[in-house]
Scaffold this motif. Sequence first.
Motif, mmCIF file in Angstrom:
data_model
loop_
_atom_site.group_PDB
_atom_site.id
_atom_site.type_symbol
_atom_site.label_atom_id
_atom_site.label_comp_id
_atom_site.label_asym_id
_atom_site.label_seq_id
_atom_site.Cartn_x
_atom_site.Cartn_y
_atom_site.Cartn_z
ATOM 1 N N GLY A 323 0.830 -1.203 0.000
ATOM 2 C CA GLY A 323 0.000 0.000 0.000
ATOM 3 C C GLY A 323 0.857 1.241 0.000
ATOM 4 N N ARG A 324 0.859 1.931 1.120
ATOM 5 C CA ARG A 324 1.651 3.159 1.217
ATOM 6 C C ARG A 324 3.142 2.860 1.270
ATOM 7 N N VAL A 325 3.485 1.661 1.677
ATOM 8 C CA VAL A 325 4.854 1.161 1.587
ATOM 9 C C VAL A 325 4.788 -0.252 1.026
ATOM 10 N N ALA A 326 5.941 -0.796 0.654
ATOM 11 C CA ALA A 326 5.946 -2.122 0.042
ATOM 12 C C ALA A 326 5.467 -3.193 1.012
ATOM 13 N N HIS A 327 5.922 -3.135 2.258
ATOM 14 C CA HIS A 327 5.470 -4.064 3.291
ATOM 15 C C HIS A 327 4.534 -3.283 4.201
ATOM 16 N N ASP A 328 3.229 -3.393 3.922
ATOM 17 C CA ASP A 328 2.261 -2.455 4.485
ATOM 18 C C ASP A 328 1.618 -2.918 5.786
ATOM 19 N N GLY A 329 2.114 -4.004 6.377
ATOM 20 C CA GLY A 329 1.626 -4.403 7.688
ATOM 21 C C GLY A 329 0.242 -5.015 7.669
ATOM 22 N N ALA A 330 -0.302 -5.216 8.873
ATOM 23 C CA ALA A 330 -1.683 -5.655 9.115
ATOM 24 C C ALA A 330 -1.918 -7.140 8.899
ATOM 25 N N GLY A 331 -0.932 -7.885 8.564
ATOM 26 C CA GLY A 331 -1.103 -9.316 8.361
ATOM 27 C C GLY A 331 -0.077 -9.811 7.369
ATOM 28 N N VAL A 332 0.158 -11.103 7.384
ATOM 29 C CA VAL A 332 1.136 -11.675 6.470
ATOM 30 C C VAL A 332 0.626 -13.029 6.002
ATOM 31 N N LEU A 333 0.896 -13.352 4.750
ATOM 32 C CA LEU A 333 0.602 -14.685 4.223
ATOM 33 C C LEU A 333 1.834 -15.533 4.511
ATOM 34 N N GLY A 334 1.963 -15.923 5.767
ATOM 35 C CA GLY A 334 3.174 -16.592 6.201
ATOM 36 C C GLY A 334 2.903 -17.685 7.210
ATOM 37 N N PRO A 335 3.925 -18.466 7.531
ATOM 38 C CA PRO A 335 3.772 -19.572 8.478
ATOM 39 C C PRO A 335 3.663 -19.063 9.913
ATOM 40 N N ARG A 336 3.250 -19.937 10.798
ATOM 41 C CA ARG A 336 3.107 -19.578 12.210
ATOM 42 C C ARG A 336 4.466 -19.641 12.903
ATOM 43 N N TYR A 340 6.786 -13.739 13.127
ATOM 44 C CA TYR A 340 5.626 -13.066 12.548
ATOM 45 C C TYR A 340 4.551 -12.736 13.581
ATOM 46 N N GLY A 341 4.760 -13.137 14.837
ATOM 47 C CA GLY A 341 3.774 -12.839 15.866
ATOM 48 C C GLY A 341 2.410 -13.415 15.521
ATOM 49 N N LYS A 342 1.377 -12.592 15.705
ATOM 50 C CA LYS A 342 0.006 -13.038 15.441
ATOM 51 C C LYS A 342 -0.443 -12.757 14.007
ATOM 52 N N THR A 343 0.417 -12.134 13.212
ATOM 53 C CA THR A 343 -0.033 -11.671 11.896
ATOM 54 C C THR A 343 -0.462 -12.786 10.938
ATOM 55 N N PRO A 344 0.093 -14.024 11.014
ATOM 56 C CA PRO A 344 -0.419 -15.063 10.108
ATOM 57 C C PRO A 344 -1.836 -15.524 10.439
ATOM 58 N N GLU A 345 -2.351 -15.140 11.622
ATOM 59 C CA GLU A 345 -3.698 -15.547 12.032
ATOM 60 C C GLU A 345 -4.768 -14.574 11.546
ATOM 61 N N ILE A 346 -4.368 -13.397 11.094
ATOM 62 C CA ILE A 346 -5.343 -12.366 10.738
ATOM 63 C C ILE A 346 -6.142 -12.801 9.508
ATOM 64 N N PRO A 347 -7.469 -12.780 9.596
ATOM 65 C CA PRO A 347 -8.284 -13.200 8.444
ATOM 66 C C PRO A 347 -8.123 -12.243 7.260
ATOM 67 N N ILE A 348 -8.080 -12.800 6.095
ATOM 68 C CA ILE A 348 -8.034 -12.020 4.857
ATOM 69 C C ILE A 348 -9.413 -11.412 4.615
ATOM 70 N N GLN A 349 -9.430 -10.186 4.096
ATOM 71 C CA GLN A 349 -10.682 -9.495 3.830
ATOM 72 C C GLN A 349 -10.708 -8.966 2.402
ATOM 73 N N ALA A 350 -11.916 -8.775 1.902
ATOM 74 C CA ALA A 350 -12.056 -8.119 0.607
ATOM 75 C C ALA A 350 -11.420 -6.742 0.674
ATOM 76 N N ASP A 351 -10.819 -6.325 -0.420
ATOM 77 C CA ASP A 351 -10.141 -5.037 -0.580
ATOM 78 C C ASP A 351 -8.743 -5.023 0.031
ATOM 79 N N ASN A 352 -8.255 -6.167 0.500
ATOM 80 C CA ASN A 352 -6.833 -6.278 0.824
ATOM 81 C C ASN A 352 -6.046 -6.345 -0.485
#
Length: 397
Positions: A323-336, A340-352
């Motif tokens: 988004g505003r930067v290349a690695h825009d935070g808020a979640g990652v499509l990554g392993p547990r 990566y902390g809790k970010t691989p658990e964040i549900p994907i949403q429309a408009d991501n």
Amino acid sequence: MDITRAKLRQAAELMQKHGLDCWIIEFARETGNHSDPLAYLVGAEITWPSAFLLNHDGRSAAIVGSGDKGQIEGLGLWDEVRGYVASPRDELVNVLRAWNPSRIGVTWSDSDAMSDGITYGMYKMLESMLDRTPYKERLVSAGELAGEVRSRKLPDEIETIHSAISFTEQVFQRIATQLKPGLTEIELQKAVQGWIREAGHGFAWEDRINPIIDFGPKSEPLGHSIPGDTKLEPGHLVHVDLGITVDGFSSDLQRTWYVLRNGESEAPDEVKKAFAATLTAIDAGMAVLKPGKAGHEVDAESRRTIMEAGFPEPQFAFGHHVGRVAHDGAGVLGPRWERYGKTPEIPIQADNVFAVEMDLDVPGYGIIGLEEEAVVEETGARFLSSPQRELWLLKSR
């Protein structure tokens, strides 16, 4: 400022979902000296300790030093702008007293860097200013709200990201015309940087390693390498990782070429196998990139195909927000993984909007890397970039 206003409206609409009555979006000082990831919602840099607050009903307030009051008023973003000289304490308490929130969100996160706005020192100052008031005990993390506001892109944001992608793809086309034996990595990097600056655009990460350029085999692990004096030769893979910022939004794409040796009309079998595995991994992840899925589930599908093809397990995530930067935070499509902390658990949403990628080392030849960008829609993901579906071949003369 139209996008900023729209993002503030979006934030107010999401506050109830996150159980917040009020959000202290930014409580910071000297933001010209160190950036705050929430600054995009504020609209300007500030000097003295300042607070920018949003109420669940859409009302907003800015409490800033008297020297910043005029510029913040001039933005037209904040319903009320309160200036101070000695301390923002009284004005901050007065706003909270008028709104009387039960839960006050503060922008911090232990997993997401782009939702971790307030520094430890400023948090302690905030607590001190709210001492002997009922509001100190009402402070909670607004990290999840901050992440959702950042990651759920509005149509204008997606359109601008697409503009950055389109320009980046034009640069890749221009790169292909420069790839001749004898060219060095650093020569190509300097040329690309010149084109970007000439167009008036910026870099999605530090220009020292943007673009990342790899000619031929590497001795170090896959990663963010610095272009050097390696000369392009027949039999080399060419890997370029490039991110460009256009009108405040970024791209992040990777492309790969192979330089044919004398007598070759196609790449060697091991190169073709690695490219096919990379492409399969991208497609496998894209097939499950849908609303409701957790990031680790998407990563697992891509990761599985690589290992089934006989390659080592990737040491990185399959994808990340852009988004505003290349690695825009808020979640990652990554392993547990703990990193990566809790970010691989964040549900994907429309408009991501995600960058999805896979890189493989091909011993003796170099790196194959593909990275595309995709927007998530209600039924699945759609490429915003024009995906590279075949290995691009270059004649050596």
